[in-house]
Design an enzyme around this catalytic site. Structure first.
Site, PDB file in Angstrom:
ATOM      1  N   HIS A   1      -9.151   6.893   3.353  1.00 13.80           N
ATOM      2  CA  HIS A   1      -8.391   8.629   2.593  1.00 13.80           C
ATOM      3  C   HIS A   1      -9.126   9.828   1.723  1.00 13.80           C
ATOM      4  CE1 HIS A   1      -8.545   6.101  -0.963  1.00 13.80           C
ATOM      5  NE2 HIS A   1      -8.417   7.616  -1.205  1.00 13.80           N
TER       6      HIS A   1
ATOM      7  N   HIS B   1      -3.289   1.438   8.304  1.00 11.14           N
ATOM      8  CA  HIS B   1      -4.249   1.233   6.988  1.00 11.14           C
ATOM      9  C   HIS B   1      -5.383   1.289   7.444  1.00 11.14           C
ATOM     10  CE1 HIS B   1      -4.106  -1.216   2.892  1.00 11.14           C
ATOM     11  NE2 HIS B   1      -4.106  -1.815   3.434  1.00 11.14           N
TER      12      HIS B   1
ATOM     13  N   CYS C   1       0.477  -1.277   0.041  1.00  7.55           N
ATOM     14  CA  CYS C   1       0.445  -0.220   0.259  1.00  7.55           C
ATOM     15  C   CYS C   1       1.373   1.858  -0.038  1.00  7.55           C
ATOM     16  CB  CYS C   1      -0.761   0.019   1.581  1.00  7.55           C
ATOM     17  SG  CYS C   1      -2.359   1.565   1.517  1.00  7.55           S
TER      18      CYS C   1
ATOM     19  N   CYS D   1       0.317   3.533   4.034  1.00 12.04           N
ATOM     20  CA  CYS D   1       1.451   2.924   4.717  1.00 12.04           C
ATOM     21  C   CYS D   1       3.046   3.410   4.724  1.00 12.04           C
ATOM     22  CB  CYS D   1       1.051   1.124   4.616  1.00 12.04           C
ATOM     23  SG  CYS D   1      -0.531   0.788   4.650  1.00 12.04           S
TER      24      CYS D   1
ATOM     25  N   ASN E   1     -14.546   9.078  -1.063  1.00 10.00           N
ATOM     26  CA  ASN E   1     -15.170   7.944  -1.230  1.00 10.00           C
ATOM     27  C   ASN E   1     -14.997   7.005  -0.286  1.00 10.00           C
ATOM     28  OD1 ASN E   1     -16.526   9.181  -3.529  1.00 10.00           O
ATOM     29  ND2 ASN E   1     -14.350   8.889  -4.203  1.00 10.00           N
TER      30      ASN E   1
ATOM     31  N   HIS F   1      -6.732   1.805   1.940  1.00  9.41           N
ATOM     32  CA  HIS F   1      -6.013   2.923   3.083  1.00  9.41           C
ATOM     33  C   HIS F   1      -7.407   4.338   3.112  1.00  9.41           C
ATOM     34  CE1 HIS F   1      -2.577   3.736   5.337  1.00  9.41           C
ATOM     35  NE2 HIS F   1      -3.408   4.620   6.028  1.00  9.41           N
TER      36      HIS F   1
END
Length: 350
Positions: free
Chosen positions: A162, A109, A52, A55, A149, A160
């Site tokens: 956001h 995460h 990811c 991260c 979203n 993750h």
């Protein structure tokens, strides 16, 4: 790349150069609005199981951070765009400018917004306000749109937790209509439209979800989503940069309450689109009348059934809510209360 330090100061962090690809905005004369074209976005990773980039240890972000903002790797808008396609005419206009940023809620995460402590969400609110102010200082930006979203049901490609910020070189049509409605209501009544909506929902009561000292949460009379909650400031302010210290903390509090209640509702991570509506920026003349509020568009009708936007809603912009909000609001209100009581044992700011 930008991050808030432990003292909530903004710092720029070096980020490696990325290969630029086509991003532009094309004018739609039928709707008097613009369509973003971003040919690079099909290259985005899709729900990667490993590596990811958000991260710590990925090489993309610092090894330690609390909340973080940096330029989107796959932007729909660009401040240094390539030359637009040679397709513009007298009828079809093209402009290439704008800015896209990613907002990381934490280094963890799997820790989403409702799972964060209120004190941590307050740092997110501060970062939102910092980036809104910074992006509004560019005179080419006309609307700074903060949103999230959440969930694959609404097309999330990075798991993750956001959000994002788009700085548009124009005011998008939905916001233009809201601004026109605010102006018309002020002309006809002398009142703020959102202040009157707040008062009406409080007076009727059945659609109310929660209330703090500075904010109201309700599912408004007119929403087209069964659980389409609004969070509205009680005080008439246009942007979060105008909030007092107490209002910023209170916004963090009610965000945690409402999103936690959504997760409680069906005992699963609740997908939604969250849109923060604020005043436009860099407008000619007097600042337009606007009232800060947040709109949620959650696609779930039940634990497993989605609300889809079909032909009438997409082709005619004629929304249809498949459930009466007078029935759904009390259910979500009870879920918010249940989760609020549980959260108070571990987070006294709730």
């Amino acid at each position: 790349m930008y991050m808030l330090s432990k003292h909530c100061q903004l710092h720029q962090i070096a980020y490696p150069d990325e290969v630029t690809t086509m991003t532009e905005i094309r004018y739609n004369p039928l709707l008097r609005d613009w369509t973003m074209v971003a040919s690079n976005r099909h290259k985005r990773p899709n729900l990667p199981k490993t590596n990811c980039p958000f991260c710590p240890g990925s090489g993309k972000v610092p090894d330690d951070y609390e909340v973080l903002a940096y330029d989107n790797d796959f932007p729909a808008l660009s401040q240094n765009p390539p030359t637009p396609d040679d397709v513009a005419t007298n009828l079809y206009h093209v402009q290439p400018y704008g800015k896209c940023e990613v907002i990381l809620y934490s280094k963890e995460h799997t820790t989403s917004l409702p799972q964060l402590p209120v004190a941590h969400i307050r740092k997110l609110v501060d970062l939102w306000a910092e980036r809104f102010q910074a992006l509004s200082e560019n005179p080419r930006h006309k609307y700074v749109f903060i949103f999230e979203n959440r969930g694959p049901e609404v097309g999330v490609t990075m798991p993750h937790p956001h959000g994002q910020i788009y700085a548009y070189p124009y005011v998008p049509q939905k916001l233009r209509v809201e601004l026109e409605s605010f102006a018309l209501h002020r002309e006809e009544t002398g009142h703020c439209l959102m202040c009157d909506i707040n008062a009406e929902e409080q007076r009727i009561g059945i659609r109310m979800l929660d209330e703090t000292e500075h904010f109201l949460a309700y599912i408004p009379f007119f929403t087209d989503y069964p659980y389409g909650a609004f969070i509205s400031a009680k005080r008439h302010v246009g942007t979060m940069t105008e909030f007092t210290d107490e209002e910023r903390t209170d916004l963090a509090r009610i965000l945690k309450r409402v999103t936690s209640g959504m997760d409680e509702l069906f005992h699963r991570e609740f997908p939604y689109m969250m849109a923060i509506h604020q005043s436009p920026v860099n407008q000619d003349g007097d600042a337009p009348d606007f009232h800060f509020h947040i709109e949620f568009y959650p696609p779930l009708q039940t634990e497993t059934r989605l609300k889809y936007l079909a032909s009438s809603e997409t082709g005619a912009w004629a929304p249809c809510n498949p459930m009466a909000v007078e029935q759904t609001a009390p259910v979500l209100k009870a879920a918010i209360q249940t989760r609020k009581e549980a959260n108070q044992h571990v987070d006294p700011l709730v």
